[in-house]
Design a protein around this motif. Structure first.
Motif, PDB file in Angstrom:
ATOM      1  N   GLY A  50       0.817  -1.206   0.000  1.00 28.30           N
ATOM      2  CA  GLY A  50       0.000   0.000   0.000  1.00 28.30           C
ATOM      3  C   GLY A  50       0.849   1.253   0.000  1.00 28.30           C
ATOM      4  O   GLY A  50       2.069   1.206   0.182  1.00 28.30           O
ATOM      5  N   ALA A  52       1.297   3.611   2.026  1.00 27.52           N
ATOM      6  CA  ALA A  52       2.017   4.014   3.231  1.00 27.52           C
ATOM      7  C   ALA A  52       3.216   3.126   3.533  1.00 27.52           C
ATOM      8  O   ALA A  52       3.954   3.376   4.478  1.00 27.52           O
ATOM      9  CB  ALA A  52       1.074   4.015   4.432  1.00 27.52           C
ATOM     10  N   ARG A  89      -1.194  -2.697   6.296  1.00 24.69           N
ATOM     11  CA  ARG A  89      -1.447  -1.684   5.251  1.00 24.69           C
ATOM     12  C   ARG A  89      -1.704  -0.286   5.819  1.00 24.69           C
ATOM     13  O   ARG A  89      -2.253   0.557   5.155  1.00 24.69           O
ATOM     14  CB  ARG A  89      -2.609  -2.114   4.350  1.00 24.69           C
ATOM     15  N   TYR A  90      -1.358  -0.106   7.070  1.00 25.78           N
ATOM     16  CA  TYR A  90      -1.547   1.196   7.740  1.00 25.78           C
ATOM     17  C   TYR A  90      -3.026   1.480   7.964  1.00 25.78           C
ATOM     18  O   TYR A  90      -3.449   2.638   8.066  1.00 25.78           O
ATOM     19  CB  TYR A  90      -0.892   2.326   6.923  1.00 25.78           C
ATOM     20  N   VAL A  91      -3.818   0.414   8.045  1.00 24.62           N
ATOM     21  CA  VAL A  91      -5.243   0.551   8.321  1.00 24.62           C
ATOM     22  C   VAL A  91      -5.469   0.115   9.771  1.00 24.62           C
ATOM     23  O   VAL A  91      -5.206  -1.036  10.125  1.00 24.62           O
ATOM     24  CB  VAL A  91      -6.078  -0.332   7.375  1.00 24.62           C
ATOM     25  N   PRO A  92      -5.918   0.999  10.636  1.00 22.17           N
ATOM     26  CA  PRO A  92      -6.022   0.663  12.066  1.00 22.17           C
ATOM     27  C   PRO A  92      -6.832  -0.600  12.338  1.00 22.17           C
ATOM     28  O   PRO A  92      -6.440  -1.423  13.170  1.00 22.17           O
ATOM     29  CB  PRO A  92      -6.694   1.898  12.671  1.00 22.17           C
ATOM     30  N   THR A  93      -7.960  -0.741  11.665  1.00 22.83           N
ATOM     31  CA  THR A  93      -8.788  -1.916  11.925  1.00 22.83           C
ATOM     32  C   THR A  93      -8.079  -3.201  11.498  1.00 22.83           C
ATOM     33  O   THR A  93      -8.279  -4.255  12.097  1.00 22.83           O
ATOM     34  CB  THR A  93     -10.118  -1.790  11.182  1.00 22.83           C
ATOM     35  N   GLU A  94      -7.278  -3.085  10.461  1.00 27.89           N
ATOM     36  CA  GLU A  94      -6.523  -4.261  10.031  1.00 27.89           C
ATOM     37  C   GLU A  94      -5.392  -4.565  11.017  1.00 27.89           C
ATOM     38  O   GLU A  94      -5.074  -5.737  11.276  1.00 27.89           O
ATOM     39  CB  GLU A  94      -5.946  -4.068   8.627  1.00 27.89           C
ATOM     40  N   ALA A  97      -6.928  -6.661  13.668  1.00 34.06           N
ATOM     41  CA  ALA A  97      -7.117  -8.060  13.251  1.00 34.06           C
ATOM     42  C   ALA A  97      -5.787  -8.808  13.226  1.00 34.06           C
ATOM     43  O   ALA A  97      -5.693  -9.949  13.707  1.00 34.06           O
ATOM     44  CB  ALA A  97      -7.788  -8.106  11.879  1.00 34.06           C
ATOM     45  N   ALA A 118      -2.336   5.786  14.933  1.00 42.54           N
ATOM     46  CA  ALA A 118      -3.722   5.306  14.926  1.00 42.54           C
ATOM     47  C   ALA A 118      -3.770   3.790  15.104  1.00 42.54           C
ATOM     48  O   ALA A 118      -4.635   3.266  15.810  1.00 42.54           O
ATOM     49  CB  ALA A 118      -4.406   5.703  13.626  1.00 42.54           C
ATOM     50  N   ALA A 122      -5.519   1.906  18.117  1.00 43.03           N
ATOM     51  CA  ALA A 122      -6.622   0.973  17.846  1.00 43.03           C
ATOM     52  C   ALA A 122      -6.358  -0.368  18.515  1.00 43.03           C
ATOM     53  O   ALA A 122      -7.253  -0.971  19.119  1.00 43.03           O
ATOM     54  CB  ALA A 122      -6.795   0.794  16.343  1.00 43.03           C
TER      55      ALA A 122
ATOM     56  N   ASP B 284     -16.251  -5.104   6.829  1.00 46.28           N
ATOM     57  CA  ASP B 284     -15.322  -5.436   7.912  1.00 46.28           C
ATOM     58  C   ASP B 284     -14.412  -4.271   8.296  1.00 46.28           C
ATOM     59  O   ASP B 284     -13.632  -4.377   9.242  1.00 46.28           O
ATOM     60  CB  ASP B 284     -14.481  -6.658   7.535  1.00 46.28           C
ATOM     61  N   SER B 285     -14.483  -3.169   7.553  1.00 47.00           N
ATOM     62  CA  SER B 285     -13.604  -2.007   7.790  1.00 47.00           C
ATOM     63  C   SER B 285     -12.130  -2.377   7.640  1.00 47.00           C
ATOM     64  O   SER B 285     -11.259  -1.719   8.217  1.00 47.00           O
ATOM     65  CB  SER B 285     -13.852  -1.378   9.168  1.00 47.00           C
ATOM     66  N   ILE B 286     -11.881  -3.424   6.904  1.00 47.21           N
ATOM     67  CA  ILE B 286     -10.502  -3.878   6.695  1.00 47.21           C
ATOM     68  C   ILE B 286     -10.203  -4.059   5.207  1.00 47.21           C
ATOM     69  O   ILE B 286      -9.188  -3.612   4.698  1.00 47.21           O
ATOM     70  CB  ILE B 286     -10.258  -5.209   7.435  1.00 47.21           C
ATOM     71  N   LEU B 295      -6.737   0.828  -0.481  1.00 43.89           N
ATOM     72  CA  LEU B 295      -6.463   1.378   0.847  1.00 43.89           C
ATOM     73  C   LEU B 295      -7.536   2.373   1.280  1.00 43.89           C
ATOM     74  O   LEU B 295      -7.916   2.424   2.454  1.00 43.89           O
ATOM     75  CB  LEU B 295      -5.095   2.067   0.834  1.00 43.89           C
ATOM     76  N   LEU B 299     -10.114   2.564   4.811  1.00 42.44           N
ATOM     77  CA  LEU B 299      -9.811   3.721   5.652  1.00 42.44           C
ATOM     78  C   LEU B 299     -10.968   4.710   5.711  1.00 42.44           C
ATOM     79  O   LEU B 299     -11.292   5.229   6.779  1.00 42.44           O
ATOM     80  CB  LEU B 299      -8.568   4.448   5.115  1.00 42.44           C
ATOM     81  N   VAL B 350      -9.047   8.980  16.640  1.00 37.10           N
ATOM     82  CA  VAL B 350      -7.766   8.774  15.956  1.00 37.10           C
ATOM     83  C   VAL B 350      -7.799   7.516  15.111  1.00 37.10           C
ATOM     84  O   VAL B 350      -7.219   7.449  14.038  1.00 37.10           O
ATOM     85  CB  VAL B 350      -6.590   8.746  16.962  1.00 37.10           C
ATOM     86  N   ILE B 351      -8.538   6.510  15.589  1.00 36.75           N
ATOM     87  CA  ILE B 351      -8.598   5.252  14.854  1.00 36.75           C
ATOM     88  C   ILE B 351      -9.311   5.442  13.511  1.00 36.75           C
ATOM     89  O   ILE B 351      -8.902   4.892  12.496  1.00 36.75           O
ATOM     90  CB  ILE B 351      -9.322   4.180  15.694  1.00 36.75           C
ATOM     91  N   PHE B 352     -10.363   6.229  13.505  1.00 39.98           N
ATOM     92  CA  PHE B 352     -11.135   6.434  12.276  1.00 39.98           C
ATOM     93  C   PHE B 352     -10.908   7.850  11.731  1.00 39.98           C
ATOM     94  O   PHE B 352     -11.793   8.422  11.101  1.00 39.98           O
ATOM     95  CB  PHE B 352     -12.617   6.163  12.542  1.00 39.98           C
ATOM     96  N   SER B 463     -11.329 -12.689  10.128  1.00 37.54           N
ATOM     97  CA  SER B 463     -10.264 -11.688   9.992  1.00 37.54           C
ATOM     98  C   SER B 463     -10.653 -10.626   8.972  1.00 37.54           C
ATOM     99  O   SER B 463     -10.420  -9.437   9.167  1.00 37.54           O
ATOM    100  CB  SER B 463      -8.958 -12.352   9.554  1.00 37.54           C
TER     101      SER B 463
END
Lengths: 429, 543
Positions: A50, A52, A89-94, A97, A118, A122, B284-286, B295, B299, B350-352, B463
């Motif tokens: 990605g 980032a 991938r610099y995605v907080p939710t990922e 996981a 972030a 998270a 899943d927000s992932i 990406l 995000l 900050v997370i979102f 996941s």
């Protein structure tokens, strides 16, 4: 949560009490998660793919290069250190996981150098490494909040905080650019909030401040930023963002022939990474940069030489840059922490080792670390440099002059810190 | 990106549980039994008018499982209302979750009887439902004197009723299982109220969002709100990528739009303020589609879609439950005059941050939603009505008997935080029991470790699970992912709970050790990891 703290206290009291009842019956110690007779398993999440990922994706290879060297030389008391790496991938939710996978499936002993404010936040709120007792060693973010040991009881910073960096930048500006119009590009999240706090403490007034939302950085956005800096007639422009933001800005600036005095924050200031995006090295010339560790081209420095030699052999063809140096430095500190954690390291003994000995761990930084029983703060300062025509950062005046400060109202002072010498063969004592 | 088909996916059946058995209408008569074998069926009506059904195997071993169904709307819904129109009030008995045949088969195979009522009153009813259950247990025991043990379980509001039964009458039950348990009424309706209030003050100020008129007029107002809320959600969905604001937006909303803040960021903020999960049935927000949005989608887009899916699912219950409880208490029960929404989202902002468009946008939105802005007037509750609401049955969280909790970590109707609250409170309770045991040891020199009485089964999300078609559009026609939607359990998971109840009732101990791990693994998508911790409902943090 108040209830949780109370519960923890009660549980601890009860455990102690039960042990008190049968002091002679000491239970056999269970093996620690992630530790066997032959292996210590660590886990890392960071962007490997990605937009980032550029530059940061070299960190695992760097850390593994050091661990491989360590393992080839006996490991930690005979145990090999292995590193499981997951791409978030610099995605907080990922990151949440993937960290869950590291803890629950891979069963790592500790997390090492997770990257991104972030993401770490998270993970702290969703995975709860603090509640689980899982060490989070040397997070790859300078957000000052992670040094809050009450909120993040198992988390240790290593990079100087963004507040410290901004304060040191501010000091430099006051000493060298008094009366100039200053512009600031910053990420519009906690990363940037820290920076703004630091500049405020330093007493810097900006002619223009340009925030960008994380993930919005692009060439098109950069053109808009430049318009704002030009309109404000900024003489000095500080780029306090991630590498992709710095690269977008400098790339577009080169096209538009916009050339203020650049000042680059350390997060986005790695020249190798910037140049990889196609930014001409000349754009960086005379830009001012900051780093806690020596210049990566400084082969007279014993740490740089040592790490560079190992990395070059382990990952031939890959440039030895700031991300690599920091990655290896972090692995080196982790190895010392594991060694100091005792013959049979546990998560608790690992945390205790950093508390008691972390401030004395050998590492390449030219500024002191502040670990103690009451502090999870890592490195505490920077030296100031300028980029060469080739884009390499070297100390202003040819000599490292390092500054140290804190994340509060403390003054910025030149440090007299004497860095520990490299241990024999670069192995933990 | 193609238009995402969310609204058609709403799981109305998740709210209104499946009915099972037709019962007679004569109250308080002895059960009418068919005398058949191998399964004898009995029906009857309790003294308060709740129809019930019993099914008893020929090899009845003395244990009966009492099931409490979840929330059913207590008003008919006109057919013209989207998504839930056509619903008719029903109190048909439900002796196993959703009439699940595999669960019933398991119980019968063990010689265990099943029983459940449809309750006399629908809507928010724990006070009456607990009494109904007490009477039903007595009726069953009289009809089947061989009865020695009662295990109780329930879903959603039925979980509240089940926990309430165990708290008030532990002598009647030997083990209980509140599943996808709702929280207490004030916490649940605060969540609902926060979201509805936000939708109103930003996107359509003509929505009442509570403070409904008494009687039929109030019901009609709630119907109107349902239509408006669903319409707003549809508009937000349609403008997801452009960020345009609905044409019905308030002056406050329009000012935020003029500041360049996309409507999707505002919707996400409302979801976070209320405490809705940021993972939903299909988002899943992932994950992101291959290509330019790989990406950006997770995000900036996916969390919003999750709130859209979850929020729409929750909105119907939010409107109708608010109207119902107001009807019971005599006035407005939602009061956010003192709510600090900035504190509510301190951890999440900050997370979102990217999906919320950065701190500057977040601060602008929170400023717009602050109590200081007359353009977003706060809702004031009726003090007497609020007091009456607080006087409705409230579970304390005390664990009296072996208890099995199961909940999806991203349940949008009854957030997992309701179960987490019991987990945390029980940790304190257990520590106190240990301390008491230690004190007793001082006198007796005989230390007896207190028995663990709580098993928490987390129904976890995969996941990653968002799927995309070849064009990169998210696929929303698939079944909801595990851990999402309301009470979205498999038969295997329900049977595991049933088995755990049976074991606990016969031995006094919940499953543990290797056998538990194996059973959990076989049931699938469950975790007993003690490290899992989810936030309590937001209302608890306001105090």
């Amino acid at each position: 949560m108040k209830a949780l703290h109370r519960r923890k206290l009660l549980t601890a009291t009860a455990v102690l009490a039960v042990f008190g009842l049968a002091a002679t019956a000491i239970p056999a110690q269970a093996a620690e998660v992630g530790v066997t007779s032959t292996q210590i398993k660590l886990g890392m999440t960071l962007p490997m793919t990605g937009t980032a990922s550029l530059g940061y994706n070299k960190i695992p290879g760097a850390a593994k290069a050091y661990f491989d060297y360590l393992n080839a030389n006996g490991g930690i008391n005979g145990r090999k250190v292995t590193l499981v790496v997951k791409d978030d991938r610099y995605v907080p939710t990922e990151a949440v996981a993937k960290t869950n996978e590291l803890i629950l499936k891979d069963k790592v002993m500790a997390l090492l150098a997770p990257l991104g404010t972030a993401n770490v936040k998270a993970v702290a709120s969703s995975v709860n490494p603090g509640r689980r007792g899982v060490p989070v060693l040397f997070v790859n973010t300078g957000f000052s909040g992670f040094a809050d040991a009450k909120k993040y009881p198992t988390t240790y910073t290593v990079l100087p905080s963004y507040i410290m960096e901004a304060k040191i930048m501010g000091q430099y500006i006051k000493e060298n650019f008094a009366g100039k119009k200053i512009g600031l590009l910053y990420q519009d999240d906690d990363f940037g909030t820290d920076a703004l706090a630091g500049f405020k403490t330093a007493g810097i007034n900006f002619a223009v401040k340009v925030p960008y939302a994380s993930g919005s950085q692009s060439a098109a956005a950069a053109a808009g930023w430049i318009t704002k800096f030009k309109a404000a007639e900024a003489d000095v422009v500080i780029l306090f963002g991630v590498s992709s933001a710095t690269s977008a800005m400098l790339g577009v600036a080169a096209q538009l022939k916009y050339a203020p005095q650049w000042m680059l924050g350390s997060v986005g200031g790695d020249a190798t990474t910037i140049k990889l995006t196609g930014v001409p090295a000349g754009v960086l010339y005379n830009a001012i940069g900051f780093s806690p560790v020596p210049a990566t081209t400084d082969m007279k420095d014993e740490y740089v030489k040592f790490f560079s030699d190992i990395y070059t052999k382990a990952v031939p063809g890959s440039a030895f840059d700031l991300n690599v140096l920091l990655g290896m430095n972090t692995a080196f500190m982790a190895a010392q922490a594991l060694k100091a954690a005792g013959a049979n390291p546990t998560r608790k003994s690992l945390l205790a080792a950093i508390d008691s000995k972390g401030a004395t761990f050998a590492n390449s930084a030219l500024v002191p670390a502040a670990y103690s029983k009451t502090s999870h703060v890592g490195l505490t300062g920077y030296w100031v440099g300028k980029y060469s025509p080739a884009g390499d950062l070297s100390p202003v005046g040819g000599t490292y002059v390092s500054y140290t400060t804190d994340s509060g109202a403390g003054a910025v002072v030149k440090t007299t810190y004497k860095r520990p010498a490299m241990p024999a063969k670069g192995l933990p004592n | 990106m193609k238009k995402v088909r969310i609204l058609s996916l709403l799981s109305v059946t998740a709210l209104v549980t499946t009915v099972l058995v037709t019962a007679p209408t004569v109250a308080n008569a002895a059960p009418m039994c068919d005398g058949k074998s191998p399964i004898q069926s009995c029906v009857g009506v309790t003294s308060d008018g709740a129809p019930y059904a019993m099914q008893v195997p020929a090899n009845f071993n003395g244990t009966v499982a009492l099931y409490s169904h979840g929330y059913r709307y207590n008003v008919d819904i006109p057919a013209g209302i989207p998504l839930i129109g056509g619903y008719k009030i029903t109190n048909t008995p439900e002796p196993v979750p959703g009439g699940n045949a595999e669960v019933a088969k398991y119980f019968f195979s063990q010689g265990i009887a099943i029983v459940g009522s449809g309750f006399a009153r629908q809507g928010w009813n724990p006070d009456s439902a607990i009494k109904t259950n007490v009477e039903l247990i007595d009726t069953f025991k009289k009809q089947f004197p061989k009865t020695t043990k009662v295990v109780a379980w329930g879903s959603s509001l039925g979980g509240v009723i089940t926990q309430g039964l165990a708290e008030k009458h532990p002598e009647l039950v030997s083990a209980v299982a509140p599943m996808c348990m709702a929280d207490n009424v004030s916490a649940e309706l605060t969540m609902a109220g926060d979201f509805l209030w936000g939708i109103k003050v930003l996107f359509d100020p003509t929505i009442k969002a509570g403070n409904y008129s008494a009687g039929a007029a109030g019901v009609a107002e709630s119907y109107g709100d349902l239509v408006k809320v669903f319409t707003v959600m549809g508009k937000l969905q349609a403008s997801l990528t452009t960020g345009a604001w609905p044409d019905t937006s308030s002056a406050t909303g329009k000012a935020l739009a003029a500041a360049g803040i996309p409507s999707r960021s505002a919707l996400l903020l409302l979801g976070l303020m209320a405490g809705l999960p940021t993972q939903s049935a299909h988002f899943d927000s992932i994950s992101g589609p291959d290509g330019a949005l790989k990406l950006t989608f997770p995000l900036a887009i996916s969390p919003v879609l999750a709130i859209l899916e979850n929020g729409t699912n929750a909105a119907a219950l939010a409107v109708l439950a608010t109207q119902d409880v107001e009807n019971q208490t005599g006035g407005a029960i939602f009061d956010n005059t003192k709510t600090d929404y900035s504190a509510r989202v301190d951890a999440e902002r900050v997370i979102f941050n990217a999906a919320l468009s950065g701190n500057t946008a977040i601060d602008a939105m929170l400023g717009a939603l602050s109590a200081a802005n007359p353009g977003a007037p706060r809702a004031a509750g009726n003090a007497a009505a609020v007091a009456k609401m607080k006087a409705l049955h409230q579970n304390t969280g005390k664990i009296n008997v072996p208890t099995v909790l199961m909940v999806g970590v991203a349940d949008p109707i009854t957030p997992a935080g309701a179960s987490q609250r019991l987990v945390d409170l029980y940790a304190e309770q257990y520590a106190a029991e240990k301390a008491a045991a230690r004190k007793a040891y001082q006198a007796s020199r005989d230390y007896k470790t207190p028995t663990n009485k709580l098993l928490m089964l987390w129904n976890t999300t995969p996941s990653n699970y968002t799927k995309f078609d070849a064009a990169g559009s998210p696929i929303t026609s698939t079944a909801a992912a595990q851990g999402t939607n309301h009470c979205n359990f498999t038969s295997a998971q329900l049977v595991l709970v049933a088995k755990s109840l049976v074991q606990a009732s016969s031995t006094g101990k919940l499953p543990s050790g290797g056998a538990l791990y194996t059973a959990v693994r076989k049931a699938g998508n469950l975790s007993i990891d003690k490290g899992i911790s989810v936030p309590w409902l937001k209302a608890y943090g306001d105090n």
